[in-house]
Design a protein around this motif. Structure first.
Motif, short mmCIF file in Angstrom:
data_model
loop_
_atom_site.label_atom_id
_atom_site.label_comp_id
_atom_site.label_asym_id
_atom_site.label_seq_id
_atom_site.Cartn_x
_atom_site.Cartn_y
_atom_site.Cartn_z
N MET A 1 0.84 -1.18 0.00
CA MET A 1 0.00 0.00 0.00
C MET A 1 0.89 1.25 0.00
N SER A 2 0.56 2.19 -0.79
CA SER A 2 1.36 3.40 -0.95
C SER A 2 0.96 4.47 0.06
N ASP A 3 1.94 5.29 0.44
CA ASP A 3 1.65 6.42 1.34
C ASP A 3 1.08 7.61 0.58
N THR A 4 1.14 7.56 -0.75
CA THR A 4 0.62 8.65 -1.56
C THR A 4 -0.89 8.53 -1.67
N PRO A 5 -1.63 9.58 -1.24
CA PRO A 5 -3.09 9.51 -1.32
C PRO A 5 -3.58 9.55 -2.77
N ASP A 6 -4.67 8.87 -3.00
CA ASP A 6 -5.30 8.84 -4.31
C ASP A 6 -5.88 10.22 -4.61
N PRO A 7 -5.43 10.89 -5.67
CA PRO A 7 -5.92 12.24 -5.97
C PRO A 7 -7.43 12.28 -6.23
N ASP A 8 -7.96 11.24 -6.86
CA ASP A 8 -9.41 11.21 -7.12
C ASP A 8 -10.18 11.09 -5.82
N LEU A 9 -9.69 10.27 -4.91
CA LEU A 9 -10.34 10.11 -3.60
C LEU A 9 -10.31 11.43 -2.84
N LEU A 10 -9.18 12.12 -2.84
CA LEU A 10 -9.07 13.41 -2.16
C LEU A 10 -10.01 14.45 -2.76
N ARG A 11 -10.12 14.45 -4.09
CA ARG A 11 -11.01 15.40 -4.75
C ARG A 11 -12.46 15.13 -4.36
N ARG A 12 -12.86 13.84 -4.36
CA ARG A 12 -14.23 13.49 -4.00
C ARG A 12 -14.52 13.82 -2.54
N LEU A 13 -13.54 13.56 -1.66
CA LEU A 13 -13.72 13.87 -0.24
C LEU A 13 -13.83 15.38 -0.03
N ASN A 14 -13.00 16.14 -0.69
CA ASN A 14 -13.06 17.60 -0.57
C ASN A 14 -14.40 18.14 -1.06
N GLU A 15 -14.89 17.59 -2.15
CA GLU A 15 -16.18 18.00 -2.69
C GLU A 15 -17.31 17.62 -1.72
N ALA A 16 -17.25 16.42 -1.16
CA ALA A 16 -18.28 15.96 -0.22
C ALA A 16 -18.29 16.83 1.04
N VAL A 17 -17.12 17.15 1.56
CA VAL A 17 -17.04 18.01 2.75
C VAL A 17 -17.60 19.40 2.43
N GLY A 18 -17.35 19.88 1.23
CA GLY A 18 -17.87 21.18 0.83
C GLY A 18 -19.38 21.21 0.67
N ASN A 19 -20.00 20.04 0.55
CA ASN A 19 -21.45 19.97 0.35
C ASN A 19 -22.25 19.87 1.64
N ILE A 20 -21.58 19.77 2.78
CA ILE A 20 -22.33 19.70 4.03
C ILE A 20 -22.42 21.10 4.64
N PRO A 21 -23.45 21.33 5.46
CA PRO A 21 -23.61 22.67 6.05
C PRO A 21 -22.37 23.12 6.83
N LYS A 22 -22.19 24.42 6.90
CA LYS A 22 -20.99 25.01 7.48
C LYS A 22 -20.73 24.54 8.90
N LEU A 23 -21.73 24.55 9.76
CA LEU A 23 -21.52 24.16 11.15
C LEU A 23 -21.12 22.69 11.25
N GLN A 24 -21.78 21.83 10.48
CA GLN A 24 -21.42 20.42 10.48
C GLN A 24 -19.99 20.24 9.98
N ARG A 25 -19.63 20.98 8.95
CA ARG A 25 -18.27 20.90 8.39
C ARG A 25 -17.25 21.33 9.43
N GLU A 26 -17.52 22.44 10.13
CA GLU A 26 -16.58 22.93 11.14
C GLU A 26 -16.43 21.94 12.29
N ILE A 27 -17.53 21.35 12.72
CA ILE A 27 -17.48 20.37 13.80
C ILE A 27 -16.73 19.12 13.35
#
Length: 79
Positions: A1-27
């Protein structure tokens, strides 16, 4: 297993985090990235520990659903 994160996974995670309400995201970010306890987050936000728990549960639900490739329903976007 590589220590390098999957760029597609990071992009999807960043997009998903951006889609939740601000307070939930901050918490979520405070707990998962800053390693803050629910009590510390509650003190910082003025919420009760139970409210912080609910926001975390909702954030995790929304993120897991989006990471599985499913879209949030209209009513899931605001709760």
């Amino acid at each position: 297993m590589s220590d390098t994160p999957d760029p597609d996974l990071l992009r999807r995670l960043n997009e998903a985090v951006g889609n939740i309400p601000k307070l939930q995201r901050e918490i979520f970010m405070a707990h998962r990235l800053d390693n803050m306890t629910y009590g510390e987050i509650a003190d910082r936000t003025g919420l009760t520990v139970r409210q912080v728990e609910r926001h975390m549960a909702r954030a995790i639900y929304k993120l897991s659903k989006q990471m599985d490739g499913r879209k949030l329903s209209w009513w899931e976007r605001w709760f």
